[in-house]
Design an enzyme around this catalytic site. Structure first.
Site, short mmCIF file in Angstrom:
data_model
loop_
_atom_site.label_atom_id
_atom_site.label_comp_id
_atom_site.label_asym_id
_atom_site.label_seq_id
_atom_site.Cartn_x
_atom_site.Cartn_y
_atom_site.Cartn_z
CE LYS A 161 -14.93 15.35 2.96
NZ LYS A 161 -14.31 15.92 4.14
CD GLU A 171 -14.18 13.45 7.69
OE1 GLU A 171 -14.36 12.83 8.75
OE2 GLU A 171 -14.83 13.29 6.65
CB THR A 181 -1.45 3.84 -4.47
OG1 THR A 181 -1.92 5.06 -3.90
CG2 THR A 181 -1.07 4.09 -5.92
N GLY A 182 -4.55 4.03 -4.18
CA GLY A 182 -5.78 4.65 -4.66
C GLY A 182 -5.54 6.03 -5.25
CG ASP A 183 -2.57 8.60 -3.83
OD1 ASP A 183 -3.63 9.00 -3.32
OD2 ASP A 183 -1.52 8.50 -3.19
CG ASP A 213 -1.75 1.19 1.41
OD1 ASP A 213 -2.29 1.66 0.40
OD2 ASP A 213 -1.85 1.69 2.54
CG ASN A 259 -7.48 0.62 2.40
OD1 ASN A 259 -6.77 0.50 3.41
ND2 ASN A 259 -7.18 1.46 1.44
#
EC number: 7.6.2.1
Length: 1133
Positions: A594, A524, A709-711, A424, A847
């Site tokens: 968002k 957040e 990665t989620g980027d 990750d 995740n």
């Protein structure tokens, strides 16, 4: 304050709401699969005829008093080796046995008994815990408005209970009310997910008035909900109360194992009891992971079984032929066996039956080829190796006081064979400590953080900000100056959205009055802090309102504003966004949203795209600088449209079916569209210390590294360069779906055409990539593969995944961008199964759980995203950089130690067993035992096992420093050099060779000549004791030659094991002849006084070790392995 139900209720100075939705446990099957919705609970009426008749008794023990013996024996004899030893032990009670039954059974009893005692001790501890837990007390409603104590185990579904401060919840409860006026309570869930931060739960409004004991006298309601399941973070149900139906969420569920904190008391009704509770549903052991070495060891055991059966079969045939020829025309060939007056075992007339019986005799005699103590020895060694890992100070993270933690010892040697690491990014390679650095609003970029410095474009190394989470520098919008900007109206909406669209909890320091925020994610928290610094301070919330200290552009002062919170549309990894619907003080209905740019831009209305092009450009610039971005947008809602949505939304939430989440998502999709773009944020997540150096060292060791990665792709590429995953001169193979023709098709919304074109494009790009690899074969240039989430979805389909894997394994580095948790797990499974090599997954968040469980080894990082990854991992470390030492040092050592120990075990047993076989051949395969019974029984226990244990615990080919200095050493594990069939068979051959030399030297040295001055010749007792002496010396000397790193302990056990043999001869020989049989005073009166015994022993030992010594010297000189080359270099330093 009194804790009684009628006491004055406690006032709450601030309210908090925390949702679990963003940290739901991820799995490959989906949360709702195999889950029913038939549970009906009749609150305050546990005796109802339809209520589940289940008590709350919990048993976590593996055994009961009745089942311990049969079940534990079954567990032990599931191992084929132990079953074989049991079979031999049973046969030893028959006349077929070549030795006494006791001598065969004792070693088995010792080995199996030790394991059973260990299991029994562990289970008795669990039993004591069960008794303590089941007998805890809790207050339960007795039906007349009074509560009295009862034991936990007596609770039933439907009971109303009162739990007081700092007590654990006795079952899974539906929260009815609490000591706070709006029925909230604080819960500590450390026993469930390892997190120490408090969670907030809140009852539904209609039951919040039930705040005294007497309120429950006439209370009646029914709850319909999901059946018992293991999902900690989901709960679907409805409550029927006073002819109205209310939806229930995880916010009202109090789980067994959690503890009530900062709340005087709560009332709740029991939903799930005993083994139906979620904590017990999660107590199932995870699928067992076995190392490749252990699986291969099983194959070796089967191979040895085949050899034993082959030897017994051949020996019995030869014996049958010899027996048949013993009596020919009245002439006796083996006269000493008296074939003319023989029993069935040597009767020439029944030679076939005799051969068959001899087969079983030989099976018993050859069972010493199988090392009976190997499994127990491996368990001991692995536990001690894990202790070394746990206590390694160089893997101790002092800042967080977190040492390494090997949560299982089964995979120690697997750490030395890792071929591919799947990692990750956020929180694993980076710190997951977010700082608000830049933003783009109304098409204008704001923020002059260090990411603008060109010399730091690889990855921003921000100076420590004065405000944690906020490193923004731009006077144009700070200190209220934003009112002077051309689009101040858009900026105001942007900042309001930051302050409102979240689920953060404000914490007020009663001494200083300052407010801190507890958020579900570091991102957040950074947004809420940024909004405060810009003049929009979120300071309180109730169940229906969000309260801000908001900068008024007209007066230039802060004013209090309240926003009526109507709905929270929660974040999930599949939605990649969250929204809130609020009504402001002017009465306008607003949807504030968002999310990731990949899902936000497609939801913009035609008139909401005014700043889209400039915003996209700024987002790409931020991604190039390694920053994480989120897009902010809003829309105004009409009352009529909102009313229609809310009715559908409530109806969907009230569903108690498997497709509830899908229906809710479909309803939300209708409202989260036609958005107006405001801008985007950019936060910085810095690399952890030592990550680039660690990745570079792992790459030098030949380990392939994949980042999932989620980027965005640009962010991932930038971080790849920063952490040395991508290097200058490396050619990139990029697979994405950003082609104009695909984008044009997406606008048509023709799903079939989009899918067909997208899949075709991905297949084409993969084929082109493979051609590039093929054309550059022989070239020193290395390749990297970078693929986005949309393309990855097609690449993982059954008919494409093998092509994708072929391309990926040919690249030095792989980066998968925009990956969902499910995709991470599927990629891990593909690599593990497709390559057949050892995979290691490393991550820090919920995740990553699927990925960690799919990999051969799961490594959890104890970071800022809770403990879900740690609790699902095999090994836990605090920082990514510790992975270098974990693999290159401990992994390399453990692999070398375990494999060397196993090879040595087989060597020493084959050496011993083949002397018996050769003596059998010399004695016409007559089933003769060449050694005293107890010599054979104690061989594996007292005379050879301890040196093997010390080899597995302490041996080192090179020191820890040189393991890091020469990372190519690790290739021995990846290529399985030390546990290949060639090496295993060489050790076995060495054992056969040693056995042959020992046997023939002894048999020919003694021959027919006199052994003592009196002229006595050697009998079987003297020959057996001499051969046994040589075996003990040879196998222990062989150990000494194999050890690379001598310690005092190894010296002690090697020489001590040899001395043990002589002490045993003295003690055992001193027993009466009835007990010592052939060993009676054999050492004192026969062996020790005879010079030939010592001369034969000396020359036999030297001769037996010469082949191995010669082989090792020649190989080290002319064909050295890598570790031997390094050892020779170090000796010359």
């Amino acid at each position: 304050m009194s804790r009684g139900g009628d006491a004055k209720r406690k006032k709450l100075h601030f309210n908090k709401i925390l949702s679990f939705s963003c940290i739901r446990k991820q799995n490959l099957k989906g949360d709702n699969e195999e889950r029913g919705f038939s549970r009906v609970v009749f609150c305050n009426n546990p005796n109802h005829h339809e209520s589940p008749k289940l008590n709350n008794y919990v048993r976590t023990t593996k055994y009961t008093f009745v089942t311990f013996l049969p079940k534990s024996l079954f567990e032990q004899f599931r191992r084929v080796a132990n079953f074989y030893f049991l079979l031999v032990g049973c046969l030893s009670f028959t006349p077929l046995a070549p030795y006494t039954a006791v001598s065969a059974i004792i070693p088995l009893i010792v080995v199996v008994g030790a394991s059973m005692i260990k299991e029994g001790i562990e289970d008795s501890r669990r039993k004591k815990q069960d008794i303590e837990v089941n007998n805890r007390k809790v207050k339960v409603h007795r039906g007349d408005g009074t509560f009295s104590h009862t034991q936990w185990r007596n609770l039933r579904v439907g009971d109303i209970v009162k739990v007081e401060k700092d007590n654990f919840f006795p079952a899974d409860l539906f929260l009815l009310s609490s000591s706070y006026e709006d029925s909230i309570c604080y819960v500590e869930t450390m026993n469930l997910d390892g997190e120490t931060n408090l969670k907030l739960k809140q009852a539904i409004e209609v039951t919040s008035s039930l705040h005294v004991n007497s309120s429950f006298k006439s209370f009646s309601a029914s709850v319909k909900c999901e059946d018992p399941n293991a999902n900690l973070y989901t709960f679907v149900g409805t409550m029927d109360f006073e002819e109205q139906q209310y939806s229930l969420t995880p916010q009202q569920l109090l789980l067994r194992g959690s503890k009530l904190r900062n709340t005087d008391y709560i009332y709740g009704t029991v939903i799930f009891t005993g083994h139906d509770t979620k904590i017990m549903q999660n107590s199932m052991s995870p699928p067992s992971k076995r190392s490749k070495v252990e699986r291969k060891m099983d194959k070796i055991i089967y191979f040895l079984f085949a050899i034993v059966f082959l030897i017994a079969f051949v020996g019995s045939i030869i014996f049958g032929v010899e027996t048949k020829e013993d009596l020919n025309n009245g002439k006796m060939k083996r006269w000493y066996l008296r074939p003319d007056d023989a029993k069935i075992f040597f009767d020439p007339k029944r030679s076939t039956i005799a051969a068959t019986l001899h087969f079983f005799t030989f099976l018993m005699l050859c069972y010493y080829l199988i090392p009976i103590s190997l499994y127990v020895s491996m368990e001991v060694v692995k536990v001690l190796q894990s202790t070394f890992i746990n206590r390694d100070l160089q893997m101790y993270y002092e800042e967080a006081d977190k040492p390494a933690n090997a949560r299982t010892s089964n995979l120690n040697e697997e750490l030395g064979q890792v071929d591919t690491i799947l990692s990750d990014k956020t929180g694993t390679l980076t710190c997951n400590s977010m700082e608000f650095l830049k933003c783009t609003i109304a098409g204008s970029a704001y923020g002059h953080g260090v990411a603008d410095e060109r010399d730091q474009v690889k990855y921003p190394k921000a100076t420590k900000p004065s405000i944690k989470g906020f490193n923004f520098k731009d006077e144009r919008i700070l200190k209220g100056n934003w009112v002077n900007e051309p689009r101040s109206d858009v900026i105001q909406k942007f900042l309001q959205l930051l302050a409102i669209c979240h689920t953060a909890i404000p914490e007020v320091d009663e001494e200083t009055g300052s407010i801190s925020f507890e958020a579900e994610s570091p991102d957040e928290a950074a947004f809420v802090i940024a909004a405060r610094e810009f003049g929009f301070e979120f300071y309180n919330r109730t169940q229906t309102n969000i309260l801000l200290h908001e900068f008024n552009p007209v007066s230039g002062m802060k004013v209090d504003r309240s926003y009526n919170l109507l709905n929270i549309l929660e974040f999930s990894s599949s939605r990649k966004r969250m929204s809130v619907i609020v009504r402001n003080e002017e009465g306008k209905l607003l949807l504030l949203c968002k999310g990731a740019d990949s899902v936000m831009f497609e939801r913009l209305s035609k008139n909401g795209r005014e700043f889209e092009e400039r915003t996209r450009n700024h987002i790409n610039e931020y991604a190039d600088a390694g920053l994480r971005t989120l897009v902010l947008a809003y829309r105004e809602l009409e009352d009529k449209k909102y009313k229609e949505f809310n009715e559908e939304f409530i109806e969907a939430k009230n569903l108690v079916t498997a497709d509830r989440d899908a229906v809710i998502s479909a309803v939300i999709e209708k409202i989260e569209k036609d958005l107006i773009l405001l801008g985007a944020t950019a936060v910085e997540d810095k690399l952890q210390n030592g990550v680039p150096e660690c990745i570079e060292k792992l790459a030098q060791a030949g380990i392939k590294i994949w980042v999932l990665t989620g980027d965005k792709m640009e962010t991932a590429i930038n971080i790849g360069y920063a952490c040395s995953l991508l290097r200058q001169g490396m050619k990139h193979i990029v697979i994405n779906l950003d082609m104009p023709e695909i984008i044009a098709l997406e606008r048509t919304e023709n799903k079939d055409a989009i899918r067909k074109a997208s899949k075709g494009s991905v297949v084409h790009q993969i084929s082109e990539g493979k051609e590039q690899l093929t054309s550059s074969s022989g070239s020193p240039k290395s390749f990297s593969l970078i693929i986005d989430g949309k393309s990855l979805a097609y690449a993982l389909e059954d008919d494409v995944k093998n092509m994708f894997l072929e391309l990926a394994v040919g690249c030095a580095s792989v980066i998968c961008c925009r990956s969902s948790p499910k995709q991470k797990a599927l990629v891990t499974r593909l690599v593990k199964i497709g390559t057949g090599k050892t995979t290691l997954a490393i991550g820090d968040g919920a995740n990553d759980v699927g990925m960690l469980q799919e990999a051969d080894i799961g490594v959890g990082i104890s970071g800022a995203e809770g403990m879900q990854a740690i609790m699902s991992s095999d090994i836990a470390i605090a920082q990514f950089r510790f992975l270098e030492r974990l693999l290159l040092v401990h992994g390399h050592w453990c692999y070398r130690r375990i494999t060397s120990m196993i090879c040595y075990f087989f060597y020493k047993n084959i050496t011993f067993g083949f002397t018996l076989f050769l003596l059998e051949g010399h004695a016409s395969f007559s089933g003769l035992a060449g050694y005293n019974d107890w010599y054979m029984s104690f061989y594996n226990i007292f005379f050879t096992s301890l040196p093997a244990l010390t080899l597995g615990i302490f041996d080192q080919d090179v020191s820890a420093r040189f393991c890091g200095e020469f990372p190519l050493l690790y290739q021995e594990g990846i290529n399985n050099v030390l546990f290949s069939w060639r090496r295993i068979l060489r050790w076995m051959l060495n054992g056969v060779c040693s056995a042959a030399i020992i046997f023939y030297f002894c048999i020919h040295a003694y021959g027919q000549q006199a052994f003592r001055k009196g002229g006595q010749t050697v009998g079987l007792d003297i020959l057996g004791a001499t051969m046994y002496t040589c075996v003990v010396w040879v196998v222990n000397f062989q150990m000494a030659l194999s050890v690379n790193y001598f310690t005092l302990i190894q010296h002690f056990v090697i020489w001590g094991s040899i001395l043990n043999w002589y002490f045993f001869l003295l003690l055992y020989g001193s027993l009466p002849p009835r007990l010592s049989t052939t060993a009676y005073k054999i050492f004192l009166e026969t062996l020790a006084p005879t010079p030939s015994y010592w001369i034969v022993t000396l020359f036999t030992i030297i001769s037996a070790l010469i082949p191995y010594f010669s082989y090792k010297a020649i190989r080290s000189r002319f064909f050295p392995k890598y570790h031997e080359t390094i050892q020779s270099i170090l000796r010359q330093r």
